[in-house]
Design a protein around this motif. Structure first.
Motif, PDB file in Angstrom:
ATOM      1  N   PHE A 113      38.624  45.381  37.004  1.00  0.00           N
ATOM      2  CA  PHE A 113      37.379  45.238  36.265  1.00  0.00           C
ATOM      3  C   PHE A 113      37.366  46.020  34.956  1.00  0.00           C
ATOM      4  O   PHE A 113      36.711  45.614  34.006  1.00  0.00           O
ATOM      5  CB  PHE A 113      36.186  45.641  37.140  1.00  0.00           C
ATOM      6  N   GLY A 114      38.095  47.126  34.898  1.00  0.00           N
ATOM      7  CA  GLY A 114      38.101  47.946  33.689  1.00  0.00           C
ATOM      8  C   GLY A 114      39.051  47.443  32.612  1.00  0.00           C
ATOM      9  O   GLY A 114      38.785  47.600  31.422  1.00  0.00           O
ATOM     10  N   GLN A 115      40.158  46.836  33.042  1.00  0.00           N
ATOM     11  CA  GLN A 115      41.141  46.297  32.104  1.00  0.00           C
ATOM     12  C   GLN A 115      41.578  44.906  32.591  1.00  0.00           C
ATOM     13  O   GLN A 115      42.719  44.718  33.026  1.00  0.00           O
ATOM     14  CB  GLN A 115      42.339  47.233  31.983  1.00  0.00           C
ATOM     15  N   PRO A 116      40.663  43.947  32.527  1.00  0.00           N
ATOM     16  CA  PRO A 116      40.945  42.628  33.106  1.00  0.00           C
ATOM     17  C   PRO A 116      42.137  41.916  32.468  1.00  0.00           C
ATOM     18  O   PRO A 116      42.817  41.137  33.142  1.00  0.00           O
ATOM     19  CB  PRO A 116      39.650  41.842  32.894  1.00  0.00           C
ATOM     20  N   GLU A 117      42.409  42.196  31.222  1.00  0.00           N
ATOM     21  CA  GLU A 117      43.546  41.533  30.564  1.00  0.00           C
ATOM     22  C   GLU A 117      44.878  41.951  31.185  1.00  0.00           C
ATOM     23  O   GLU A 117      45.828  41.167  31.243  1.00  0.00           O
ATOM     24  CB  GLU A 117      43.550  41.786  29.052  1.00  0.00           C
ATOM     25  N   ILE A 118      44.956  43.173  31.690  1.00  0.00           N
ATOM     26  CA  ILE A 118      46.183  43.618  32.356  1.00  0.00           C
ATOM     27  C   ILE A 118      46.344  42.895  33.689  1.00  0.00           C
ATOM     28  O   ILE A 118      47.416  42.375  34.003  1.00  0.00           O
ATOM     29  CB  ILE A 118      46.190  45.151  32.548  1.00  0.00           C
ATOM     30  N   GLY A 119      45.284  42.851  34.481  1.00  0.00           N
ATOM     31  CA  GLY A 119      45.349  42.127  35.750  1.00  0.00           C
ATOM     32  C   GLY A 119      45.639  40.653  35.544  1.00  0.00           C
ATOM     33  O   GLY A 119      46.423  40.048  36.280  1.00  0.00           O
ATOM     34  N   ALA A 120      45.028  40.060  34.514  1.00  0.00           N
ATOM     35  CA  ALA A 120      45.246  38.642  34.231  1.00  0.00           C
ATOM     36  C   ALA A 120      46.688  38.369  33.828  1.00  0.00           C
ATOM     37  O   ALA A 120      47.198  37.273  34.062  1.00  0.00           O
ATOM     38  CB  ALA A 120      44.284  38.171  33.148  1.00  0.00           C
ATOM     39  N   SER A 121      47.357  39.355  33.248  1.00  0.00           N
ATOM     40  CA  SER A 121      48.751  39.153  32.828  1.00  0.00           C
ATOM     41  C   SER A 121      49.694  39.026  34.024  1.00  0.00           C
ATOM     42  O   SER A 121      50.815  38.547  33.875  1.00  0.00           O
ATOM     43  CB  SER A 121      49.204  40.294  31.912  1.00  0.00           C
ATOM     44  N   PHE A 154      42.418  52.226  47.382  1.00  0.00           N
ATOM     45  CA  PHE A 154      42.475  50.920  46.728  1.00  0.00           C
ATOM     46  C   PHE A 154      41.458  50.796  45.593  1.00  0.00           C
ATOM     47  O   PHE A 154      41.482  49.816  44.853  1.00  0.00           O
ATOM     48  CB  PHE A 154      42.262  49.804  47.755  1.00  0.00           C
ATOM     49  N   LEU A 155      40.570  51.785  45.452  1.00  0.00           N
ATOM     50  CA  LEU A 155      39.603  51.754  44.353  1.00  0.00           C
ATOM     51  C   LEU A 155      40.288  51.750  42.988  1.00  0.00           C
ATOM     52  O   LEU A 155      39.753  51.200  42.026  1.00  0.00           O
ATOM     53  CB  LEU A 155      38.640  52.943  44.444  1.00  0.00           C
ATOM     54  N   MET A 156      41.471  52.335  42.902  1.00  0.00           N
ATOM     55  CA  MET A 156      42.206  52.324  41.639  1.00  0.00           C
ATOM     56  C   MET A 156      42.455  50.886  41.193  1.00  0.00           C
ATOM     57  O   MET A 156      42.314  50.545  40.022  1.00  0.00           O
ATOM     58  CB  MET A 156      43.529  53.066  41.797  1.00  0.00           C
ATOM     59  N   TYR A 157      42.812  50.016  42.139  1.00  0.00           N
ATOM     60  CA  TYR A 157      43.074  48.616  41.799  1.00  0.00           C
ATOM     61  C   TYR A 157      41.788  47.902  41.386  1.00  0.00           C
ATOM     62  O   TYR A 157      41.802  47.069  40.484  1.00  0.00           O
ATOM     63  CB  TYR A 157      43.740  47.889  42.971  1.00  0.00           C
ATOM     64  N   VAL A 158      40.684  48.226  42.036  1.00  0.00           N
ATOM     65  CA  VAL A 158      39.401  47.633  41.645  1.00  0.00           C
ATOM     66  C   VAL A 158      39.079  48.041  40.207  1.00  0.00           C
ATOM     67  O   VAL A 158      38.670  47.220  39.383  1.00  0.00           O
ATOM     68  CB  VAL A 158      38.273  48.059  42.609  1.00  0.00           C
ATOM     69  N   GLY A 159      39.288  49.328  39.907  1.00  0.00           N
ATOM     70  CA  GLY A 159      39.048  49.803  38.545  1.00  0.00           C
ATOM     71  C   GLY A 159      39.910  49.094  37.521  1.00  0.00           C
ATOM     72  O   GLY A 159      39.438  48.752  36.430  1.00  0.00           O
ATOM     73  N   LEU A 160      41.157  48.845  37.860  1.00  0.00           N
ATOM     74  CA  LEU A 160      42.041  48.132  36.932  1.00  0.00           C
ATOM     75  C   LEU A 160      41.614  46.672  36.755  1.00  0.00           C
ATOM     76  O   LEU A 160      41.636  46.150  35.637  1.00  0.00           O
ATOM     77  CB  LEU A 160      43.490  48.192  37.425  1.00  0.00           C
ATOM     78  N   PRO A 207      43.469  32.706  34.428  1.00  0.00           N
ATOM     79  CA  PRO A 207      43.938  34.024  34.868  1.00  0.00           C
ATOM     80  C   PRO A 207      42.832  35.076  34.980  1.00  0.00           C
ATOM     81  O   PRO A 207      42.880  35.907  35.881  1.00  0.00           O
ATOM     82  CB  PRO A 207      44.981  34.416  33.825  1.00  0.00           C
ATOM     83  N   LEU A 208      41.830  35.031  34.111  1.00  0.00           N
ATOM     84  CA  LEU A 208      40.746  36.012  34.225  1.00  0.00           C
ATOM     85  C   LEU A 208      39.938  35.792  35.499  1.00  0.00           C
ATOM     86  O   LEU A 208      39.518  36.757  36.147  1.00  0.00           O
ATOM     87  CB  LEU A 208      39.833  35.964  33.002  1.00  0.00           C
ATOM     88  N   PHE A 209      39.722  34.523  35.869  1.00  0.00           N
ATOM     89  CA  PHE A 209      39.030  34.251  37.129  1.00  0.00           C
ATOM     90  C   PHE A 209      39.783  34.877  38.292  1.00  0.00           C
ATOM     91  O   PHE A 209      39.185  35.543  39.143  1.00  0.00           O
ATOM     92  CB  PHE A 209      38.882  32.740  37.367  1.00  0.00           C
ATOM     93  N   TRP A 210      41.099  34.651  38.365  1.00  0.00           N
ATOM     94  CA  TRP A 210      41.897  35.180  39.472  1.00  0.00           C
ATOM     95  C   TRP A 210      41.914  36.695  39.465  1.00  0.00           C
ATOM     96  O   TRP A 210      41.914  37.334  40.522  1.00  0.00           O
ATOM     97  CB  TRP A 210      43.313  34.615  39.447  1.00  0.00           C
ATOM     98  N   ASN A 211      41.909  37.294  38.282  1.00  0.00           N
ATOM     99  CA  ASN A 211      41.849  38.752  38.182  1.00  0.00           C
ATOM    100  C   ASN A 211      40.563  39.270  38.814  1.00  0.00           C
ATOM    101  O   ASN A 211      40.599  40.169  39.656  1.00  0.00           O
ATOM    102  CB  ASN A 211      41.933  39.188  36.722  1.00  0.00           C
ATOM    103  N   TYR A 212      39.427  38.705  38.415  1.00  0.00           N
ATOM    104  CA  TYR A 212      38.143  39.161  38.956  1.00  0.00           C
ATOM    105  C   TYR A 212      38.010  38.811  40.438  1.00  0.00           C
ATOM    106  O   TYR A 212      37.486  39.610  41.223  1.00  0.00           O
ATOM    107  CB  TYR A 212      36.975  38.571  38.163  1.00  0.00           C
ATOM    108  N   PHE A 213      38.480  37.628  40.843  1.00  0.00           N
ATOM    109  CA  PHE A 213      38.429  37.222  42.243  1.00  0.00           C
ATOM    110  C   PHE A 213      39.192  38.219  43.118  1.00  0.00           C
ATOM    111  O   PHE A 213      38.695  38.658  44.157  1.00  0.00           O
ATOM    112  CB  PHE A 213      39.006  35.809  42.402  1.00  0.00           C
TER     113      PHE A 213
END
Length: 123
Positions: free
Chosen positions: A24-32, A16-22, A41-47
């Motif tokens: 924090f490393g590319q927050p705009e992708i997670g926020a999308s 699951f570290l891959m998801y943590v990296g995504l 959306p950035l809050f929810w990505n980091y949360f």
């Protein structure tokens, strides 16, 4: 053979570290992936990244590991409901994410049942 099988206790949560990296490393992708009706959306990505990291640490340290595994299961289930099903309606490509997440839920439940050591949650 037993030593090889015991590697799963470490490899599964560490995968699951891959998801943590995504997150924090590319927050705009997670926020999308955050539904448009949810503010920040950035809050929810980091949360979510912090929650996934908490699951990994809990599983590796075997402290509240069953609880964290069940909460991780809930997170993946909510991802299916809130993100992947609505996206699959628009594009069949997201059906793969639904099937993958169902497999992850199955693996998390097996992990919670047979690997975790926290017996405060009976199950």
């Amino acid at each position: 053979m037993e030593k090889l099988l015991n590697l799963g206790r470490w490899l599964f949560p560490l995968s699951f570290l891959m998801y943590v990296g995504l997150h924090f490393g590319q927050p705009e992708i997670g926020a999308s992936f955050v539904p448009t009706w949810l503010p920040g959306p950035l809050f929810w990505n980091y949360f979510c990244g912090v929650c996934i990291l908490a699951f990994i640490v809990s599983a590796l340290l075997r402290k509240y590991d069953k609880l964290s595994t069940l909460l991780m299961t809930l997170y993946v289930f909510l991802m299916i409901l809130l993100v992947h099903i609505p996206r699959a309606v628009e594009s069949e490509n997201d059906m793969l994410n639904i099937f993958r997440n169902i497999m992850v839920i199955g693996a998390l439940l097996v992990y919670a049942k047979y690997v975790t050591k926290d017996h405060r949650i009976v199950g």
